[in-house]
Design an enzyme around this catalytic site. Structure first.
Site, PDB file in Angstrom:
ATOM      1  N   ASP A  40      16.028   5.085  -4.770  1.00  0.00           N
ATOM      2  CA  ASP A  40      15.600   6.396  -4.503  1.00  0.00           C
ATOM      3  C   ASP A  40      16.499   7.316  -4.911  1.00  0.00           C
ATOM      4  OD1 ASP A  40      13.219   7.700  -3.852  1.00  0.00           O
ATOM      5  OD2 ASP A  40      13.506   7.908  -2.077  1.00  0.00           O
ATOM      6  N   GLU A  87      14.300   5.383  -9.754  1.00  0.00           N
ATOM      7  CA  GLU A  87      13.401   6.421  -9.307  1.00  0.00           C
ATOM      8  C   GLU A  87      13.756   7.838 -10.024  1.00  0.00           C
ATOM      9  OE1 GLU A  87      12.157   9.942  -7.679  1.00  0.00           O
ATOM     10  OE2 GLU A  87      13.754   9.372  -6.755  1.00  0.00           O
ATOM     11  N   ASP A 141       4.982   8.312  -1.154  1.00  0.00           N
ATOM     12  CA  ASP A 141       5.137   9.739  -0.994  1.00  0.00           C
ATOM     13  C   ASP A 141       3.607  10.490  -1.286  1.00  0.00           C
ATOM     14  OD1 ASP A 141       7.429  10.282   0.408  1.00  0.00           O
ATOM     15  OD2 ASP A 141       8.456  10.444  -1.457  1.00  0.00           O
TER      16      ASP A 141
END
Length: 243
Positions: A40, A87, A141
């Protein structure tokens, strides 16, 4: 005012002196649990935003250079296979994409982001996916497909659905399958479909709402998938040659 997470920052100078031993051990442990590791906020390895601990707002900070290429060279030499997914959503600078390309790390594409802006250039439109990427209907998300359609989709986004998915028309009740099919049929080396979308669930099954602190990470599957869902998913998986 920015996002103030309260995370401590890594002492990269000290970690480098130790040849990133702690990070190598961390990656090694995770690879015993998972087939792929999605990092991430990958851009933080190139440069990250640092604020003093006493500051209440994230705007009072500065960009600090991360370990970059040196760190990933050590990882590359430490593992025979380094299955990392980067990401790269949001504002990504050229030095980040260069690092990803040099180490052949796949990027991310999210179909729910594909209905806005210029359809001829939007990177999240399936027709534009490169082979070296991981494609999602949505991530942790995002809202679910049905939740997005009911709660968030703007009229122009709904109007773009047929063009993006290459269909003449669609039923709201079947949109999740159309999106799953589009992601699966793309060039993306890997396709990731949340179970909430496989089941065609609505906003009640959303995993996380960014910038909120309550009612997140609570959704779970309580019973096996039905035979009808399994057959449909298998049919799409076979049609896209992903079996």
């Amino acid at each position: 005012t920015g996002q103030r997470w309260g995370n401590p920052v890594y002492d990269w100078a000290k970690i480098k002196k130790d040849k990133y031993r702690w990070w190598v051990a961390r990656i090694q442990h995770n690879l015993q649990l998972f087939d792929y590791l999605r990092i991430d906020h990958f851009r933080g390895f190139v440069s990250y935003w640092q604020i003093p601990a006493h500051e209440k707002f994230a705007v009072f900070g500065r960009w600090v250079k991360g370990p970059g290429r040196d760190f990933f060279k050590v990882l590359k030499n430490s593992f025979e296979h380094l299955p990392i997914v980067a990401e790269d959503l949001g504002e990504i600078t050229k030095d980040v994409t260069t690092l990803m390309r040099d180490f052949a790390f796949p990027s991310m594409r999210v179909l729910l982001f594909g209905f806005n802006g210029n359809m001829d250039t939007n990177p999240h439109v399936p027709a534009h996916y490169p082979a070296n990427c991981v494609a999602y209907t949505g991530t942790h998300d995002n809202n679910t497909v049905r939740g997005w359609l009911r709660q968030e989709a703007k009229p122009h986004e709904i109007a773009n659905v047929p063009k993006v998915l290459n269909v003449s028309t669609f039923k709201a009740s079947q949109l999740h399958w159309l999106m799953i099919g589009a992601v699966m049929a793309s060039k993306a080396r890997m396709a990731v479909i949340p179970l909430s979308d496989v089941l065609g669930l609505g906003e009640e099954a959303r995993m996380n709402t960014p910038a909120t602190k309550a009612n997140n990470w609570l959704w779970m599957l309580h019973k096996p998938l039905s035979k009808t869902v399994i057959r449909t998913l298998l049919k799409i998986t076979r049609a896209s040659k992903r079996v």
